[in-house]
Write a protein that holds these residues in place. Structure first.
Motif, PDB file in Angstrom:
ATOM      1  N   VAL A  23       0.728  -1.243  -0.103  1.00 44.51           N
ATOM      2  CA  VAL A  23       0.031  -0.029   0.146  1.00 44.51           C
ATOM      3  C   VAL A  23       0.949   1.424  -0.069  1.00 44.51           C
ATOM      4  O   VAL A  23       0.552   2.292  -0.607  1.00 44.51           O
ATOM      5  N   SER A  24       1.973   1.316   0.843  1.00 44.47           N
ATOM      6  CA  SER A  24       2.907   2.475   0.575  1.00 44.47           C
ATOM      7  C   SER A  24       3.398   2.523  -0.566  1.00 44.47           C
ATOM      8  O   SER A  24       3.654   3.698  -1.056  1.00 44.47           O
ATOM      9  N   ILE A  25       3.838   1.400  -1.242  1.00 47.26           N
ATOM     10  CA  ILE A  25       4.369   1.554  -2.569  1.00 47.26           C
ATOM     11  C   ILE A  25       3.414   2.053  -3.571  1.00 47.26           C
ATOM     12  O   ILE A  25       3.616   2.989  -4.440  1.00 47.26           O
ATOM     13  N   ALA A  26       2.059   1.810  -3.522  1.00 47.38           N
ATOM     14  CA  ALA A  26       1.125   2.280  -4.484  1.00 47.38           C
ATOM     15  C   ALA A  26       0.690   3.637  -4.193  1.00 47.38           C
ATOM     16  O   ALA A  26       0.900   4.687  -5.166  1.00 47.38           O
ATOM     17  N   ARG A  27       1.033   4.067  -2.883  1.00 44.16           N
ATOM     18  CA  ARG A  27       0.995   5.483  -2.471  1.00 44.16           C
ATOM     19  C   ARG A  27       2.181   6.281  -2.992  1.00 44.16           C
ATOM     20  O   ARG A  27       1.741   7.595  -3.343  1.00 44.16           O
ATOM     21  N   ALA A  28       3.175   5.836  -3.286  1.00 40.85           N
ATOM     22  CA  ALA A  28       4.492   6.610  -3.839  1.00 40.85           C
ATOM     23  C   ALA A  28       4.334   6.637  -5.484  1.00 40.85           C
ATOM     24  O   ALA A  28       4.468   7.540  -6.152  1.00 40.85           O
ATOM     25  N   LEU A  29       3.786   5.404  -6.129  1.00 41.75           N
ATOM     26  CA  LEU A  29       3.700   5.372  -7.413  1.00 41.75           C
ATOM     27  C   LEU A  29       2.576   6.106  -7.900  1.00 41.75           C
ATOM     28  O   LEU A  29       2.725   6.663  -9.265  1.00 41.75           O
ATOM     29  N   ILE A  30       1.624   6.442  -7.451  1.00 45.64           N
ATOM     30  CA  ILE A  30       0.541   7.156  -7.949  1.00 45.64           C
ATOM     31  C   ILE A  30       1.008   8.671  -7.945  1.00 45.64           C
ATOM     32  O   ILE A  30       0.513   9.585  -8.702  1.00 45.64           O
ATOM     33  N   LYS A  31       1.906   9.105  -7.423  1.00 48.40           N
ATOM     34  CA  LYS A  31       2.454  10.399  -7.284  1.00 48.40           C
ATOM     35  C   LYS A  31       3.353  10.772  -8.439  1.00 48.40           C
ATOM     36  O   LYS A  31       4.280  10.111  -8.694  1.00 48.40           O
ATOM     37  N   PRO A  32       3.049  11.721  -9.269  1.00 49.90           N
ATOM     38  CA  PRO A  32       3.747  11.970 -10.573  1.00 49.90           C
ATOM     39  C   PRO A  32       5.014  12.684 -10.343  1.00 49.90           C
ATOM     40  O   PRO A  32       5.225  13.712 -11.096  1.00 49.90           O
ATOM     41  N   SER A  33       5.977  12.207  -9.602  1.00 45.76           N
ATOM     42  CA  SER A  33       7.123  12.949  -9.177  1.00 45.76           C
ATOM     43  C   SER A  33       8.228  12.494 -10.134  1.00 45.76           C
ATOM     44  O   SER A  33       8.345  11.302 -10.295  1.00 45.76           O
ATOM     45  N   PRO A  34       9.431  13.473 -10.257  1.00 43.66           N
ATOM     46  CA  PRO A  34      10.549  12.948 -11.249  1.00 43.66           C
ATOM     47  C   PRO A  34      11.576  12.104 -10.470  1.00 43.66           C
ATOM     48  O   PRO A  34      12.425  11.330 -10.947  1.00 43.66           O
ATOM     49  N   ILE A  35      11.374  11.969  -8.815  1.00 43.82           N
ATOM     50  CA  ILE A  35      12.190  11.277  -7.788  1.00 43.82           C
ATOM     51  C   ILE A  35      11.341  10.392  -7.233  1.00 43.82           C
ATOM     52  O   ILE A  35      10.514  10.876  -6.491  1.00 43.82           O
ATOM     53  N   ILE A  36      11.722   9.028  -6.995  1.00 47.98           N
ATOM     54  CA  ILE A  36      11.133   8.142  -6.210  1.00 47.98           C
ATOM     55  C   ILE A  36      11.960   7.452  -5.496  1.00 47.98           C
ATOM     56  O   ILE A  36      13.250   7.048  -5.997  1.00 47.98           O
ATOM     57  N   ILE A  37      11.817   7.381  -4.073  1.00 46.19           N
ATOM     58  CA  ILE A  37      12.920   6.502  -3.145  1.00 46.19           C
ATOM     59  C   ILE A  37      11.956   5.459  -2.573  1.00 46.19           C
ATOM     60  O   ILE A  37      10.918   5.541  -1.876  1.00 46.19           O
ATOM     61  N   PHE A  38      12.677   4.147  -2.469  1.00 41.01           N
ATOM     62  CA  PHE A  38      12.280   3.092  -1.659  1.00 41.01           C
ATOM     63  C   PHE A  38      13.355   2.808  -0.575  1.00 41.01           C
ATOM     64  O   PHE A  38      14.276   2.662  -0.885  1.00 41.01           O
ATOM     65  N   ASP A  39      12.783   2.779   0.579  1.00 34.05           N
ATOM     66  CA  ASP A  39      13.668   2.528   1.777  1.00 34.05           C
ATOM     67  C   ASP A  39      13.407   1.451   2.219  1.00 34.05           C
ATOM     68  O   ASP A  39      12.463   1.164   3.131  1.00 34.05           O
ATOM     69  N   ASP A  40      14.198   0.472   1.609  1.00 33.56           N
ATOM     70  CA  ASP A  40      14.028  -1.140   2.318  1.00 33.56           C
ATOM     71  C   ASP A  40      12.364  -1.411   2.344  1.00 33.56           C
ATOM     72  O   ASP A  40      11.843  -2.032   3.330  1.00 33.56           O
ATOM     73  N   SER A  41      11.765  -1.111   1.209  1.00 35.51           N
ATOM     74  CA  SER A  41      10.285  -1.350   1.192  1.00 35.51           C
ATOM     75  C   SER A  41       9.836  -2.622   0.502  1.00 35.51           C
ATOM     76  O   SER A  41       8.521  -2.835   0.254  1.00 35.51           O
ATOM     77  N   LEU A  42      10.730  -3.771   0.603  1.00 36.67           N
ATOM     78  CA  LEU A  42      10.272  -5.217  -0.140  1.00 36.67           C
ATOM     79  C   LEU A  42      10.699  -6.095   1.038  1.00 36.67           C
ATOM     80  O   LEU A  42      10.341  -7.299   0.652  1.00 36.67           O
ATOM     81  N   SER A  43      11.006  -5.768   1.976  1.00 38.39           N
ATOM     82  CA  SER A  43      11.560  -6.495   3.077  1.00 38.39           C
ATOM     83  C   SER A  43      10.667  -7.566   3.518  1.00 38.39           C
ATOM     84  O   SER A  43      11.081  -8.628   4.036  1.00 38.39           O
ATOM     85  N   ALA A  44       9.172  -7.443   3.751  1.00 29.75           N
ATOM     86  CA  ALA A  44       8.225  -8.124   4.234  1.00 29.75           C
ATOM     87  C   ALA A  44       7.337  -9.039   3.326  1.00 29.75           C
ATOM     88  O   ALA A  44       6.559  -9.579   3.485  1.00 29.75           O
ATOM     89  N   VAL A  45       7.840  -8.893   1.874  1.00 27.91           N
ATOM     90  CA  VAL A  45       7.075  -9.770   1.008  1.00 27.91           C
ATOM     91  C   VAL A  45       7.952 -10.740   0.754  1.00 27.91           C
ATOM     92  O   VAL A  45       9.418 -10.967   0.756  1.00 27.91           O
ATOM     93  N   ASP A  46       7.087 -12.097   0.229  1.00 29.19           N
ATOM     94  CA  ASP A  46       8.031 -13.055  -0.516  1.00 29.19           C
ATOM     95  C   ASP A  46       8.809 -13.002  -1.537  1.00 29.19           C
ATOM     96  O   ASP A  46       8.572 -11.997  -2.321  1.00 29.19           O
ATOM     97  N   SER A  47       9.854 -13.813  -1.930  1.00 30.60           N
ATOM     98  CA  SER A  47      10.548 -13.718  -3.104  1.00 30.60           C
ATOM     99  C   SER A  47       9.804 -13.650  -4.377  1.00 30.60           C
ATOM    100  O   SER A  47       9.955 -12.942  -5.556  1.00 30.60           O
ATOM    101  N   LYS A  48       8.567 -14.234  -4.640  1.00 35.72           N
ATOM    102  CA  LYS A  48       7.819 -14.442  -5.902  1.00 35.72           C
ATOM    103  C   LYS A  48       7.099 -13.235  -5.787  1.00 35.72           C
ATOM    104  O   LYS A  48       7.144 -12.490  -7.009  1.00 35.72           O
ATOM    105  N   THR A  49       6.600 -12.727  -4.858  1.00 39.24           N
ATOM    106  CA  THR A  49       5.727 -11.433  -5.111  1.00 39.24           C
ATOM    107  C   THR A  49       6.852 -10.253  -5.265  1.00 39.24           C
ATOM    108  O   THR A  49       6.537  -9.462  -6.076  1.00 39.24           O
TER     109      THR A  49
END
Length: 604
Positions: free
Chosen positions: A488-514
């Motif tokens: 949901v946090s990733i979706a919140r960032a993706l919807i924003k039409p900004s030229p810079i996007i930052i992910f701070d360890d934002s896939l640590s809680a999903v499994d490898s397939k996801t």
């Protein structure tokens, strides 16, 4: 940084200036009601003298009764109307003070909140502001009442009944001022202690609610109950001290008032027996005195309230006099938008309370539309670098540039509008999923929200919820799993039409397939954006255009995934370790030291 500014005082003055006509109307209405009350002693004097002289008739009784009814109804209507106007203004002041306080909190830097307890901040917004409201509501109302009643009553007592008796009755009353002076510091100190105790108690409850899962897991309910009981008892003890001071103050005040009544009865009776005043004068005098005593007692209560208000005022003023460390500098050039090229030049940074540098001599160039991945051990400075890019902390001058513009010269609104950020803690608000994804000043259409959810691979999970995108989340979004909150946090960032996007360890809680599915989507989405990815997983960042390795605040390696593997350094060791850990996690092994091991599969 602290700077003394009369913000709070200015706000009070501005409030009274803006609402001066309402206060004036309330004062006039209250004055009319008080003047009408002062007709009561005159009517009682006429009635008593008529009975004593046997000159009163039935028609006179009806006339006097009618006047009593007129005076009573008039006083009721004018007093009620005056109270409504004045009390309404006090609620407006309360609203404006809370807005002022909240607006100021929004301007303060993130570091400020790391040094504050949530309960204390809540106590400022609730209890301290409530005391300031009472000062206006009760204080202003009672002071107007005292000024009118005392001045007119004393004049009538002295001019129409007996000057010497009036002076005798008023003689003890200055003692109220002395008592108020003696008690002022005690009441102020006890009031401050009570407010701080309420803040501590509120913090304890907030901490308990936030950490309930950990408390239950470690069977700490009894210990937490003891801590709460201690804080609650401290709150009771401080309130007892305040009650004792208030009670002593009130009792002594009433004693002085009782002395005035005693003087009135004794000397007034003597004057009646000597025919210096009539019985009607005596009744009227004591009626004036009864009207006079209540506001005099209220003056003491107002003085008491002002001491509590002074403690609350100091606490609020302390907050409002804290200058934000992160703000636009004067004379800054307006910049409408940013393109996304980032250059970091000789960046060294340490936190205010630390002697050790969190970052040392960092040099990086991130061309527009490319991706940078940052890896390193815990505490190596990864999140610090992101916080500086967002200006949650101020970087040194001429150390970070966006589009060849020093980041300190870029307006904060422009900078933060140009950056979409997925934080490490994946904070969600206790509102709907739709409102969390569309969390931006700009409005988004429903199809944009759905598209962002699909890109973050959270759409199917949302559609399984009872109310889909309108599902209300619990406190901090804890009704979702860790992986769901991240997406949901990733979706919140993706919807924003900004030229810079930052992910701070934002896939640590999903499994490898996801993770693989999300990364595939993100790569196509981020082609036109400058992206910065922080991760502990090599699998998350190995496709980045460039990768840097931080170690103890220093940039020790940089290059592509394949290039770094050839260097046989920290990056290669991390990659080898994670490959080994993956194989180990999928193998079977016996219990260690006779203890059963439960491995919980991560929920995506």
């Amino acid at each position: 940084m602290m700077k003394k500014r009369p913000i709070f005082k200015e706000h009070f003055v501005l409030h009274f200036v803006l609402h001066k006509w309402s206060y004036l109307l309330g004062t006039i209405l209250l004055t009319f009601s008080l003047v009408l009350q002062l007709f009561v002693p005159v009517l009682l004097k006429k009635f008593t003298d008529g009975l004593q002289n046997e000159s009163i008739h039935v028609s006179d009784l009806w006339e006097l009764s009618l006047w009593f009814i007129i005076v009573g109804i008039g006083a009721f209507l004018f007093r009620s109307s005056g109270r409504i106007y004045i009390f309404k203004m006090s609620r407006i002041l309360e609203r404006d003070l809370r807005t002022l306080l909240f607006s100021h909190w929004e301007r303060l830097q993130a570091e400020y909140y790391q040094n504050q307890r949530i309960g204390n901040l809540m106590a400022h917004a609730v209890n301290d502001v409530n005391i300031m409201r009472q000062i206006v509501m009760q204080g202003y109302f009672q002071m107007v009442e005292a000024a009118v009643l005392i001045s007119i009553s004393v004049f009538m007592m002295a001019s129409t009944i007996h000057l010497f008796l009036t002076l005798l009755v008023l003689l003890p009353l200055p003692g109220l001022t002395y008592i108020a002076y003696r008690f002022r510091s005690k009441i102020q100190m006890h009031s401050l202690n009570v407010q701080e105790a309420i803040g501590t108690l509120t913090s304890r409850v907030q901490e308990f609610c936030s950490g309930i899962s950990v408390i239950k897991t470690y069977i700490q309910e009894q210990e937490e109950c003891k801590k709460f009981t201690n804080d609650n008892q401290s709150n009771v003890e401080f309130n007892k001290q305040l009650i004792v001071s208030n009670s002593l103050f009130t009792s002594l005040s009433q004693g002085i008032v009782g002395l005035s009544y005693l003087i009135s009865i004794v000397f007034g009776s003597i004057l009646v027996m000597k025919s210096a005043i009539s019985l009607g004068d005596f009744v009227a005098f004591n009626t004036y005195l009864s009207l006079l005593i209540a506001p005099i007692e209220n003056i003491g209560k107002v003085i008491n309230l002002l001491q509590q208000g002074k403690a609350a005022d100091n606490r609020i003023r302390h907050v409002l006099s804290t200058e934000p460390a992160i703000k636009d500098e004067e004379g800054i050039t307006p910049i409408i938008s940013l393109q996304g090229e980032i250059r970091i030049k000789n960046l060294s940074f340490k936190y205010q309370r630390s002697k050790k540098y969190a970052l040392k001599n960092i040099n990086i160039t991130i061309p527009k539309g490319t991706s940078l991945a940052i890896v390193g051990k815990v505490g190596s400075g990864k999140s610090t670098l992101v916080n500086l890019l967002l200006r949650l902390y101020n970087p040194p001058k001429n150390s970070i540039f966006i589009d060849e513009q020093d980041i300190r010269d870029v307006p904060l609104k422009t900078l933060r509008t140009s950056v979409a950020y997925v934080p490490q803690d994946n904070f969600l608000f206790s509102s709907t999923i739709k409102e969390n994804i569309a969390f931006d000043p700009n409005p988004y259409q429903d199809d944009q929200v759905v598209h962002a959810a699909k890109q973050a691979h959270i759409y199917d999970d949302i559609m399984d919820l009872p109310h889909n995108f309108e599902t209300e989340l619990g406190e901090r979004g804890l009704s979702l799993s860790g992986g769901q909150r991240q997406r949901v946090s990733i979706a919140r960032a993706l919807i924003k039409p900004s030229p810079i996007i930052i992910f701070d360890d934002s896939l640590s809680a999903v499994d490898s397939k996801t993770e693989s599915i999300i990364l595939t989507t993100l790569r196509s989405e981020m082609k036109s954006r400058t992206s910065i990815i922080i991760s502990h997983r090599i699998s998350t960042i190995q496709e980045a255009d460039q990768i840097i390795v931080l170690d103890q605040g220093e940039l020790v390696e940089s290059g592509t995934h394949q290039c770094l593997l050839k260097k046989n350094g920290i990056y290669k060791k991390m990659f080898a370790q994670q490959t080994t850990d993956f194989s180990f996690a999928h193998s079977t092994f016996p219990p260690l030291n006779g203890r059963k091991i439960l491995i919980k599969k991560r929920r995506g």
